[in-house]
Design an enzyme around this catalytic site. Sequence first.
Site, PDB file in Angstrom:
ATOM      1  N   GLY A 127      -7.931   2.503   6.601  1.00 44.69           N
ATOM      2  CA  GLY A 127      -8.318   3.341   5.483  1.00 44.69           C
ATOM      3  C   GLY A 127      -7.208   3.385   4.455  1.00 44.69           C
ATOM      4  O   GLY A 127      -7.056   2.434   3.703  1.00 44.69           O
ATOM      5  N   SER A 223      -6.508  -3.576   9.504  1.00 44.20           N
ATOM      6  CA  SER A 223      -6.444  -3.123   8.122  1.00 44.20           C
ATOM      7  C   SER A 223      -5.250  -2.190   7.894  1.00 44.20           C
ATOM      8  O   SER A 223      -4.124  -2.565   8.193  1.00 44.20           O
ATOM      9  CB  SER A 223      -7.774  -2.455   7.761  1.00 44.20           C
ATOM     10  OG  SER A 223      -7.875  -2.301   6.384  1.00 44.20           O
ATOM     11  N   TYR A 224      -5.494  -0.968   7.419  1.00 43.92           N
ATOM     12  CA  TYR A 224      -4.362  -0.062   7.206  1.00 43.92           C
ATOM     13  C   TYR A 224      -3.718   0.337   8.538  1.00 43.92           C
ATOM     14  O   TYR A 224      -2.567   0.797   8.564  1.00 43.92           O
ATOM     15  CB  TYR A 224      -4.786   1.189   6.429  1.00 43.92           C
ATOM     16  CG  TYR A 224      -3.592   1.960   5.915  1.00 43.92           C
ATOM     17  CD1 TYR A 224      -2.986   1.614   4.708  1.00 43.92           C
ATOM     18  CD2 TYR A 224      -3.027   2.986   6.660  1.00 43.92           C
ATOM     19  CE1 TYR A 224      -1.849   2.285   4.259  1.00 43.92           C
ATOM     20  CE2 TYR A 224      -1.901   3.663   6.216  1.00 43.92           C
ATOM     21  CZ  TYR A 224      -1.316   3.306   5.016  1.00 43.92           C
ATOM     22  OH  TYR A 224      -0.198   3.964   4.576  1.00 43.92           O
ATOM     23  N   ASP A 413     -11.501 -13.041   4.962  1.00 45.25           N
ATOM     24  CA  ASP A 413     -11.220 -11.734   4.366  1.00 45.25           C
ATOM     25  C   ASP A 413     -10.382 -11.908   3.104  1.00 45.25           C
ATOM     26  O   ASP A 413      -9.343 -12.580   3.149  1.00 45.25           O
ATOM     27  CB  ASP A 413     -10.453 -10.878   5.388  1.00 45.25           C
ATOM     28  CG  ASP A 413      -9.989  -9.552   4.813  1.00 45.25           C
ATOM     29  OD1 ASP A 413     -10.638  -9.045   3.873  1.00 45.25           O
ATOM     30  OD2 ASP A 413      -8.981  -9.015   5.319  1.00 45.25           O
ATOM     31  N   HIS A 466     -12.685  -9.380   7.551  1.00 45.58           N
ATOM     32  CA  HIS A 466     -11.723  -8.295   7.756  1.00 45.58           C
ATOM     33  C   HIS A 466     -11.969  -7.595   9.085  1.00 45.58           C
ATOM     34  O   HIS A 466     -11.031  -7.278   9.810  1.00 45.58           O
ATOM     35  CB  HIS A 466     -11.876  -7.319   6.590  1.00 45.58           C
ATOM     36  CG  HIS A 466     -10.810  -6.297   6.465  1.00 45.58           C
ATOM     37  ND1 HIS A 466      -9.553  -6.602   6.019  1.00 45.58           N
ATOM     38  CD2 HIS A 466     -10.810  -4.965   6.694  1.00 45.58           C
ATOM     39  CE1 HIS A 466      -8.815  -5.495   5.973  1.00 45.58           C
ATOM     40  NE2 HIS A 466      -9.562  -4.488   6.392  1.00 45.58           N
TER      41      HIS A 466
END
Lengths: 488, 488
Positions: A127, A223-224, A413, A466
């Site tokens: 996020g 991701s984050y 991605d 992703h």
Amino acid sequence: MKHSPLNLFILLIPLLHSLSHATATVDQAGLLTALRRAKMQSQGEHTFNEKWFDNMSFEVDEETTDRKMQDDLMKDGLPGQPFPVKFKQFAGYVSVDKSTGRSLFYYFTEAVENPASKPLILWLNGGPGCSSLGVGAMVEIGPFGVKSDGKSLYAREFAWNKVANVLYVESPAGVGFSYSNATSDYELSGDTRTAQDAYTFLLNWFARFPQYRTKDFYIIGESYAGFYIPELADVILKRNTDKKPFTKIQLKGIMVGNGIMNDATDNNGTFDYMWSHAMISDETYQGLLKFCTSPNFNRTKCDLVQFAVDEEVGTIDFYNIYGPVCSHSNASKKAKCAQDYDPCELSYVRNYLNLPRVQEILHANGTNIPYAWDACSEMVHSYWKDSPTSMFPIYKSLISSGLRILIYSGDMDAVVPVTSTRYSLNALKLDVKKPWHFWVDDLGEVGGYQIVYEGLTFSTVRGAGHEVPRVQPQRSLSLLKKFIAGQF
Amino acid sequence: MKHSPLNLFILLIPLLHSLSHATATVDQAGLLTALRRAKMQSQGEHTFNEKWFDNMSFEVDEETTDRKMQDDLMKDGLPGQPFPVKFKQFAGYVSVDKSTGRSLFYYFTEAVENPASKPLILWLNGGPGCSSLGVGAMVEIGPFGVKSDGKSLYAREFAWNKVANVLYVESPAGVGFSYSNATSDYELSGDTRTAQDAYTFLLNWFARFPQYRTKDFYIIGESYAGFYIPELADVILKRNTDKKPFTKIQLKGIMVGNGIMNDATDNNGTFDYMWSHAMISDETYQGLLKFCTSPNFNRTKCDLVQFAVDEEVGTIDFYNIYGPVCSHSNASKKAKCAQDYDPCELSYVRNYLNLPRVQEILHANGTNIPYAWDACSEMVHSYWKDSPTSMFPIYKSLISSGLRILIYSGDMDAVVPVTSTRYSLNALKLDVKKPWHFWVDDLGEVGGYQIVYEGLTFSTVRGAGHEVPRVQPQRSLSLLKKFIAGQF
């Protein structure tokens, strides 16, 4: 670590795009623009502070926990799930700060067979602000996905609890069902507090599930979570030196998929990826290099270039550039043969997790959260306080600790693309132990490519976006099995 | 144009890889190595000769042809085809040199509806040495594909004869059913003779099919046809100035898919593509740039680097890097949901086209060719005499003539990748009429990206490989329709 308000309105919001269906163009292109812009605007300001750990405090239920493991058992499983299933599921809250009532929500699936012999995985989505339950468990690696009716579940063929016990935590407070009674708590959201709370959560969860305390433990996500995971691992390893029984966590390794790692190289890799994958014009590419990179970052001109990116690329899924897009009227039908997933599935998940009966079974009811469950929280990311520019210092520390580290990257991605991770790893300057080579998945196909550095392995996952396990479920389970088996 | 024997053992053999199933690794990686090596070794030697046209001779049946259109009609269509079909099919030989008995084999499908109102397309595959019948018609754009039994056909949903009359020629002599009675003829194979024969073929074919003489005419194809097509167009436009009725061909435009264009930029683009798509190591990429490019080309060192490419990449389809591979045991099954085509289809085609009954119906029997029909001819490419280093001079000439030109590129191809074509077009230095933008296909999806230059348009086809219509049939038919409709 400094806690000055960054007010990054949008920092990095992978997966949020999936939430909106009518306006996919604005969401996807807008997201890329926003996350790059926010990170670039703050570049150099938020370097890693070696003392970040000293500012943390942990509120641990050393002896007892207010709730027992059996209280969290979902005796009949999830509403609408296919029967029979052979494994146990648990869900509930774990307090991380009694003074403000801050609590994190978790969902835990035991391994399908012989859970006592299987390791424990903590799965974290990114996020900041996105839910490991809604995204990770429900559309990526959990035992069940949600059908288009929003009420019934299907069994996921390559669920990760076929090889491990998997724990999903909605982190930090404000995400999904996780909350605080003091709304001012949300304004302190950031990397430091997220790591502190996640660690506190773990200790308290182990108190509730003591038989998992001795299992090999892995932290995996994407991701984050490329920041969350090494940060949490750093806290665990530092606290493990306390040599107190209740702080000892059997952390064996981490896996990070399409994770952010180092702003400058991540950004440059993204620009190169978009050009080499024919998404943008030569002029826009040159503009990104000229105005959107350090040290010549120019906010006004970079904004204009990012606008050009949006205009040029059109309505595609940045997170899976050859994949289906939910907003398209027949995406659901086409998905059957383009890439084998339904791009609209997260909307079914939202419907499902907002059913009162589902919340009751999950032990998530009765908290009176004044908003619906959603896959990502805009509130959380809008308050984000601290985010370093680079994970390199922590990676160096983790590598020297001997922790097993696998960085993996789905090569379709465009948000944290494979080129970004290649540039980042090059900048980390590790010694090569086994040079670049292909790796073979369970089907005997080239699963992707791999390079083994001293202390860290990098694997690509061929044909994945992703959300690697969503797009290449079989291949990503192959990779997980190899990692757990210590094959690299 | 000089005719010194180049003896390029393998020059450019797209599609040949599909022929071998047991040894896919050697084939695919070996092909890339071979074609790059051969072209690089000869670099600079074979520049375009402006007088190439002067050396050609044409043997034209001006008044009569030995065979009439109706003689070539396949009254009941192809053996094993699904019934009913609404369009006529023709096949047979057209002589291009009576002295040596050199004849080219063609297959012609009229448009499904109202052929008289539809344009005429000549489809050419590359190689040199690959068959437009076996590859182009049977696995890409023809009305039928061959089922795995090697005997029966299925209807292709997005066949190009839904919008045009399509003519497939096996070119040059030695390819497929095309032959010469003088085997020494094959030793003269090369770009010049291919263009000369293709042109002679066309005039004689129009004599046999006079009602197509007045139709709008397009030449379309892929890969090494990136040379064939502009070369043939050049001959047509030059001969059109003769103002003799029988040499007047209504050439309106050309479309070239993943075509070679200019050696130096094509090579550099390939190296960049392999790196940015995570297929090769940093070291191999640097080696390619250092030893395999002009002017520092070093044969021994480049050979070693090419060997490293083969080793690193593994068994994937270079022509569709995320697609299925035929050699894998369950490729056929997996293809149903990975990308919707059977990677082994060309082997079914080979079985089908070698059936005596099929050859009889195609009017291809009775020629006593002493070898089986195959999709590509090693003999032809091994004798290849002349191949320029660049198509730029001819493109400049075609552009100044006002011919409509569409270059298109499937972005999952690593043989003549989208990066190569971008570099080539940049080097061609055309003025931009409409900057880079996405284009939308018939489903409303982003079909790819497009830039309109003065006199030439470039379109990518998103999610397509080297054989664009095979991998993205619907999207490529959308592109064809737009081109014929003059939308760019």
